[in-house]
Design a protein around this motif. Structure first.
Motif, mmCIF file in Angstrom:
data_model
loop_
_atom_site.group_PDB
_atom_site.id
_atom_site.type_symbol
_atom_site.label_atom_id
_atom_site.label_comp_id
_atom_site.label_asym_id
_atom_site.label_seq_id
_atom_site.Cartn_x
_atom_site.Cartn_y
_atom_site.Cartn_z
ATOM 1 N N ALA A 191 20.743 38.253 67.057
ATOM 2 C CA ALA A 191 19.348 38.064 67.450
ATOM 3 C C ALA A 191 18.625 37.155 66.468
ATOM 4 O O ALA A 191 17.838 36.279 66.865
ATOM 5 C CB ALA A 191 18.654 39.419 67.542
ATOM 6 N N LEU A 192 18.899 37.325 65.182
ATOM 7 C CA LEU A 192 18.257 36.479 64.181
ATOM 8 C C LEU A 192 18.688 35.022 64.341
ATOM 9 O O LEU A 192 17.866 34.100 64.258
ATOM 10 C CB LEU A 192 18.602 36.992 62.778
ATOM 11 N N ASN A 193 19.966 34.785 64.586
ATOM 12 C CA ASN A 193 20.446 33.419 64.788
ATOM 13 C C ASN A 193 19.836 32.795 66.033
ATOM 14 O O ASN A 193 19.500 31.605 66.057
ATOM 15 C CB ASN A 193 21.970 33.414 64.895
ATOM 16 N N SER A 194 19.698 33.595 67.088
ATOM 17 C CA SER A 194 19.107 33.076 68.322
ATOM 18 C C SER A 194 17.661 32.658 68.106
ATOM 19 O O SER A 194 17.232 31.591 68.571
ATOM 20 C CB SER A 194 19.211 34.135 69.415
ATOM 21 N N LEU A 195 16.891 33.471 67.398
ATOM 22 C CA LEU A 195 15.492 33.130 67.145
ATOM 23 C C LEU A 195 15.372 31.925 66.217
ATOM 24 O O LEU A 195 14.496 31.067 66.403
ATOM 25 C CB LEU A 195 14.771 34.343 66.549
ATOM 26 N N CYS A 196 16.250 31.839 65.205
ATOM 27 C CA CYS A 196 16.206 30.688 64.290
ATOM 28 C C CYS A 196 16.540 29.394 65.025
ATOM 29 O O CYS A 196 15.955 28.340 64.755
ATOM 30 C CB CYS A 196 17.161 30.906 63.132
ATOM 31 N N LEU A 197 17.471 29.480 65.968
ATOM 32 C CA LEU A 197 17.823 28.299 66.736
ATOM 33 C C LEU A 197 16.652 27.831 67.596
ATOM 34 O O LEU A 197 16.393 26.630 67.726
ATOM 35 C CB LEU A 197 19.041 28.603 67.606
ATOM 36 N N ALA A 198 15.925 28.765 68.158
ATOM 37 C CA ALA A 198 14.763 28.403 68.965
ATOM 38 C C ALA A 198 13.636 27.847 68.110
ATOM 39 O O ALA A 198 12.908 26.935 68.533
ATOM 40 C CB ALA A 198 14.284 29.624 69.748
ATOM 41 N N ALA A 199 13.479 28.353 66.901
ATOM 42 C CA ALA A 199 12.394 27.909 66.026
ATOM 43 C C ALA A 199 12.775 26.707 65.183
ATOM 44 O O ALA A 199 11.937 26.217 64.407
ATOM 45 C CB ALA A 199 11.975 29.060 65.109
ATOM 46 N N LYS A 200 14.051 26.223 65.308
ATOM 47 C CA LYS A 200 14.561 25.129 64.480
ATOM 48 C C LYS A 200 14.416 25.470 63.004
ATOM 49 O O LYS A 200 13.871 24.713 62.198
ATOM 50 C CB LYS A 200 13.861 23.817 64.790
ATOM 51 N N CYS A 201 14.885 26.659 62.674
ATOM 52 C CA CYS A 201 14.819 27.167 61.308
ATOM 53 C C CYS A 201 16.183 27.719 60.916
ATOM 54 O O CYS A 201 17.107 27.794 61.728
ATOM 55 C CB CYS A 201 13.759 28.273 61.189
ATOM 56 N N PHE A 202 16.307 28.088 59.671
ATOM 57 C CA PHE A 202 17.470 28.827 59.200
ATOM 58 C C PHE A 202 16.974 29.949 58.304
ATOM 59 O O PHE A 202 15.834 29.931 57.826
ATOM 60 C CB PHE A 202 18.468 27.929 58.467
ATOM 61 N N SER A 203 17.823 30.924 58.090
ATOM 62 C CA SER A 203 17.439 32.099 57.311
ATOM 63 C C SER A 203 18.224 32.160 56.017
ATOM 64 O O SER A 203 19.346 31.662 55.929
ATOM 65 C CB SER A 203 17.682 33.372 58.122
ATOM 66 N N ARG A 204 17.619 32.802 55.043
ATOM 67 C CA ARG A 204 18.258 32.973 53.732
ATOM 68 C C ARG A 204 18.016 34.403 53.261
ATOM 69 O O ARG A 204 16.878 34.885 53.283
ATOM 70 C CB ARG A 204 17.686 31.971 52.727
ATOM 71 N N VAL A 205 19.101 35.071 52.897
ATOM 72 C CA VAL A 205 19.013 36.444 52.399
ATOM 73 C C VAL A 205 18.546 36.410 50.952
ATOM 74 O O VAL A 205 19.209 35.836 50.083
ATOM 75 C CB VAL A 205 20.367 37.163 52.532
ATOM 76 N N ILE A 206 17.378 37.030 50.688
ATOM 77 C CA ILE A 206 16.833 37.078 49.322
ATOM 78 C C ILE A 206 17.416 38.264 48.565
ATOM 79 O O ILE A 206 17.858 38.138 47.422
ATOM 80 C CB ILE A 206 15.304 37.144 49.363
ATOM 81 N N ASN A 207 17.418 39.415 49.186
ATOM 82 C CA ASN A 207 18.001 40.624 48.622
ATOM 83 C C ASN A 207 18.507 41.476 49.778
ATOM 84 O O ASN A 207 18.324 41.105 50.944
ATOM 85 C CB ASN A 207 16.993 41.375 47.735
ATOM 86 N N PRO A 208 19.137 42.609 49.532
ATOM 87 C CA PRO A 208 19.710 43.384 50.647
ATOM 88 C C PRO A 208 18.722 43.784 51.731
ATOM 89 O O PRO A 208 19.156 44.138 52.836
ATOM 90 C CB PRO A 208 20.296 44.612 49.945
ATOM 91 N N GLY A 209 17.409 43.721 51.463
ATOM 92 C CA GLY A 209 16.454 44.129 52.480
ATOM 93 C C GLY A 209 15.434 43.077 52.827
ATOM 94 O O GLY A 209 14.430 43.394 53.488
ATOM 95 N N THR A 210 15.649 41.788 52.425
ATOM 96 C CA THR A 210 14.646 40.750 52.643
ATOM 97 C C THR A 210 15.317 39.476 53.113
ATOM 98 O O THR A 210 16.349 39.062 52.558
ATOM 99 C CB THR A 210 13.855 40.464 51.351
ATOM 100 N N VAL A 211 14.709 38.844 54.124
ATOM 101 C CA VAL A 211 15.171 37.573 54.666
ATOM 102 C C VAL A 211 13.977 36.644 54.757
ATOM 103 O O VAL A 211 12.876 37.064 55.155
ATOM 104 C CB VAL A 211 15.810 37.763 56.061
ATOM 105 N N ILE A 212 14.174 35.377 54.399
ATOM 106 C CA ILE A 212 13.130 34.367 54.521
ATOM 107 C C ILE A 212 13.527 33.374 55.606
ATOM 108 O O ILE A 212 14.692 32.982 55.705
ATOM 109 C CB ILE A 212 12.859 33.653 53.182
ATOM 110 N N ILE A 213 12.560 32.986 56.422
ATOM 111 C CA ILE A 213 12.755 32.021 57.505
ATOM 112 C C ILE A 213 12.212 30.682 57.033
ATOM 113 O O ILE A 213 11.037 30.580 56.630
ATOM 114 C CB ILE A 213 12.054 32.480 58.791
ATOM 115 N N VAL A 214 13.081 29.631 57.094
ATOM 116 C CA VAL A 214 12.750 28.326 56.511
ATOM 117 C C VAL A 214 12.962 27.252 57.575
ATOM 118 O O VAL A 214 13.944 27.308 58.331
ATOM 119 C CB VAL A 214 13.633 28.033 55.277
#
Length: 712
Positions: A191-214
């Motif tokens: 689901a995260l990959n699908s949303l990032c593809l639609a938003a033309k973004c990628f995600s980066r894991v900051i820590n085990p409980g945090t993700v940033i959308i770039v």
């Protein structure tokens, strides 16, 4: 019958010589040699074993037995491998046992049997283990059942994060937009990959409980991407040879991987995102395979026949002598002139040549056999030379003193090979065939020439043949036929018809030489290719935005005709005509490549445009310029000019609209500059000397904003 005592030693000597001849020419050894020539190795082993038992002290018989056993083992070993590949395990095991009975010390046969019992037909390699990120995301194991209709993408990200227990952060340059989606039945990462593809973004894991959308942009990739360094130690291929190919295959639109080569360790060190490093690992595992090996059996037989005929009257000397032998001769050989008597024939002696009538004919047959067994690696040259080195003198003249004439002879010797010279280069095919690049040179002494120098006759053949594993090729016809005829006799009489044959002697020498060679290749090690290695390696699957943040940027497709027409028809936004660099403020590591976009914003129809871009050549190096969307709108032959001058740190760009009645209007990209960060420091990119005209020739002014690049 009685034999005298003196004759007994002679008879015993003859008997002993006969018995010695029988022992040196063992009948069982002859049968074994014949069986080996016929490729019947089972009988050859039996005969050689019998010959060795009969003559245990004969090392030559033992050597022949060892060679026959090795060859018999190799035949059964190859048959067992073929049966194992076909799935006939029981029959393959029988052949393996036969091969092991002939060569019980062969460890590789034992390993093959163990592998076959485990179901492994090819040698196992190290397993591929994907590179794991240092920080893994921990999510709640809850099923996702979310549906949104024209909702904000940012709110969708946040809702997904709350459901999975993950805190969602957003980069400052993230741009939100409405989106409709159904995430039911997906995992959190899908689901995260699908949303990032639609938003033309990628995600980066900051820590085990945090993700940033770039936002998915080159500068953001450099800023957020995780990089890994891994060293690959190669065993069978040269690291220097494959480093360039590896870098070329892994290169993408945005940058090339960083590759270092250690010649001493034969290792490659790669620095890039985890997905690219894993892809390089899989490629190197496919490339780094041991080369195949072959054993080539050669049987060389040189058959020589020489016939000599000596027929006719042979005179021991060709001269007639006359001498005086009167009684006045003294013991010293001096004669008194007063006592010479030439009137008496008894005082003279005459010498005439002695004549022999010869009827001699000689017929000699000679057969030489060599059976070398050559082992070599596929692709490498194998050379076999047997013969002699004949010295050939060469005379040069040098001055006796410095500055004098070259009059002192100096003789040196150049050694020429005389015999058989064979050069083979094998190539193993996946079908089980062997291609041999064959070159055969046969040289022999053909007599003496001027100044008694040797004449070397040569026969040369060069060919490429392809044989199956164990197939024998016969090479014959290298025939040399030489005939010499010499007639000697009394001068004036030997040339007379019929009568001359009675007073002459004829020597006829006929020499025939033929070389017959058989070549049989055996594959003892082939390149093992597994089923997985035959499958394609899919790339760019990991380039989609993912939670690991290690994927490469996606390559955007070219704009469609509808999109271009819509951009042309849309009115330009208000504001001045500008030239801008994207990104405007950029930070990059040393020795890395990055891209800088040059965007135009024009409120009027732009017919032609040119400008000069300046940069610090001590810090940056401009490697190439890529055409942008503005140029592609004009078609394949749209006029576009570029001139790079890294010495002065400048680049000239120029564009003209192919449609004289209508130019470019709106916002778009003129070009993409590909830079390499040479040294640490801060550099500024500026657009100067801007010149532009509208489609009707009106002068258009542009404002520009410089960009800052910091190399760390």
């Amino acid at each position: 019958m009685r034999i005298k005592n003196k004759a007994i030693p002679a008879v015993l000597a003859v008997v002993l010589l006969g018995l010695w001849g029988c022992t040196t020419l063992s009948q069982t050894y002859k049968l074994g040699t014949q069986a080996a020539i016929n490729k019947d190795w089972k009988k050859a082993v039996e005969y050689f074993e019998q010959a060795s038992m009969e003559h245990p002290g004969n090392s030559y018989y033992r050597l022949a037995l060892i060679r026959a056993k090795i060859q018999a083992s190799r035949i059964h070993w190859a048959a067992a491998q073929n049966l194992a590949r076909e799935g006939n395990i029981d029959e393959a095991l029988v052949e393996y046992n036969k091969a092991l009975s002939y060569d019980p010390q062969n460890i590789r046969i034992i390993e093959d049997i163990r592998m076959m019992e485990k179901g492994e037909m090819v040698p196992t390699q190290r397993e591929f283990v994907p590179t794991e990120p240092p920080v893994k995301l921990k999510t709640l194991d809850k099923p996702i059942d979310l549906k949104f209709n024209e909702a904000s993408l940012q709110s969708i990200f946040i809702a997904l994060g709350k459901l999975a227990g993950v805190n969602m952060l957003f980069d400052e340059q993230y741009r939100d937009k409405p989106y409709t989606t159904d995430l039911a039945g997906m995992t959190f990462e899908d689901a995260l990959n699908s949303l990032c593809l639609a938003a033309k973004c990628f995600s980066r894991v900051i820590n085990p409980g945090t993700v940033i959308i770039v936002p998915d942009r080159p500068d953001k990739r450099v800023q957020y991407e995780l990089n890994v360094i891994k060293t690959f130690y190669l065993s069978n291929i040269n690291a220097q040879d494959v480093s360039t190919s590896l870098a070329t295959l892994l290169r993408t639109q945005f940058r090339a991987p960083t590759v270092f080569v250690d010649k001493e360790l034969n290792a490659i060190t790669l620095r890039d995102v985890p997905q690219v490093v894993d892809l390089a690992d899989r490629m190197l595992r496919i490339w780094d395979k041991p080369k195949g090996e072959v054993v080539i059996d050669l049987e060389i037989m040189e058959v020589s026949r020489q016939r000599l005929k000596n027929l006719g009257l042979d005179l021991d000397t060709n001269s007639v002598g006359l001498g005086y032998s009167g009684s006045e001769a003294s013991q010293t050989g001096w004669y008194s002139l007063g006592g010479l008597d030439f009137s008496s024939l008894d005082s003279f002696q005459i010498t005439l040549p002695t004549a022999f009538l010869q009827f001699l004919e000689t017929d000699v047959d000679t057969k030489k056999i060599a059976q070398p067994r050559l082992r070599g690696v596929a692709g490498q040259e194998i050379t076999y030379i047997v013969g002699d080195e004949v010295p050939v003198p060469s005379t040069t003249f040098t001055p006796i003193a410095a500055g004098g004439y070259a009059q002192q002879p100096v003789v040196s010797y150049d050694y020429k090979n005389v015999g058989i010279d064979i050069t083979l280069t094998p190539t193993i095919h996946t079908e089980g065939d062997v291609t041999l690049e064959l070159e055969v040179k046969i040289k022999s002494l053909g007599g003496s020439g001027y100044a008694d120098l040797p004449i070397i006759s040569s026969r040369h053949i060069k060919n490429v043949i392809r044989l199956k594993n164990g197939e024998t090729n016969l090479l014959a016809g290298l025939l040399k036929d030489e005939e010499r005829k010499t007639k000697k006799g009394i001068f004036g009489i030997k040339n007379l018809p019929l009568l001359g044959d009675l007073f002459s002697n004829t020597d006829q020498n006929i020499q025939q030489t033929d070389v017959i060679m058989t070549i049989t290749p055996y594959i003892i090690r082939s390149v093992g290719i597994s089923k997985e290695e035959r499958e394609p390696l899919w790339v760019n699957l990991e380039n989609q935005p993912s939670s690991s943040g290690g994927g490469r940027p996606r390559i955007e497709p070219p704009p469609s005709a509808e999109m271009l027409e819509r951009e042309r028809s849309e009115p330009p936004s208000s504001g001045p005509n500008t030239v801008s660099f994207v990104p405007n403020n950029f930070e990059v590591a040393e020795n890395r490549e990055f891209r800088m976009g040059v965007n135009l914003r024009s409120g009027e129809s732009l017919g032609n445009f040119s400008m000069n871009i300046t940069f610090d050549s001590q810090i940056l190096e401009l490697t190439s310029v890529l055409e942008g969307g503005i140029v592609s709108q004009g078609g394949e032959n749209a006029p576009f000019m570029q001139n790079i001058d890294n010495a002065s740190g400048s680049c000239t760009l120029g564009y003209s609209s192919p449609d004289v009645a209508r130019g470019f209007r709106g916002t778009g990209r003129l070009a993409t500059l590909v830079f390499k960060a040479k040294a640490k420091g801060e550099a500024q990119l500026s657009a100067v000397s801007i010149s532009a005209n509208s489609a009707n020739g009106k002068l258009i002014t542009f404002d520009s904003t410089p960009a800052r690049v910091r190399v760390r």
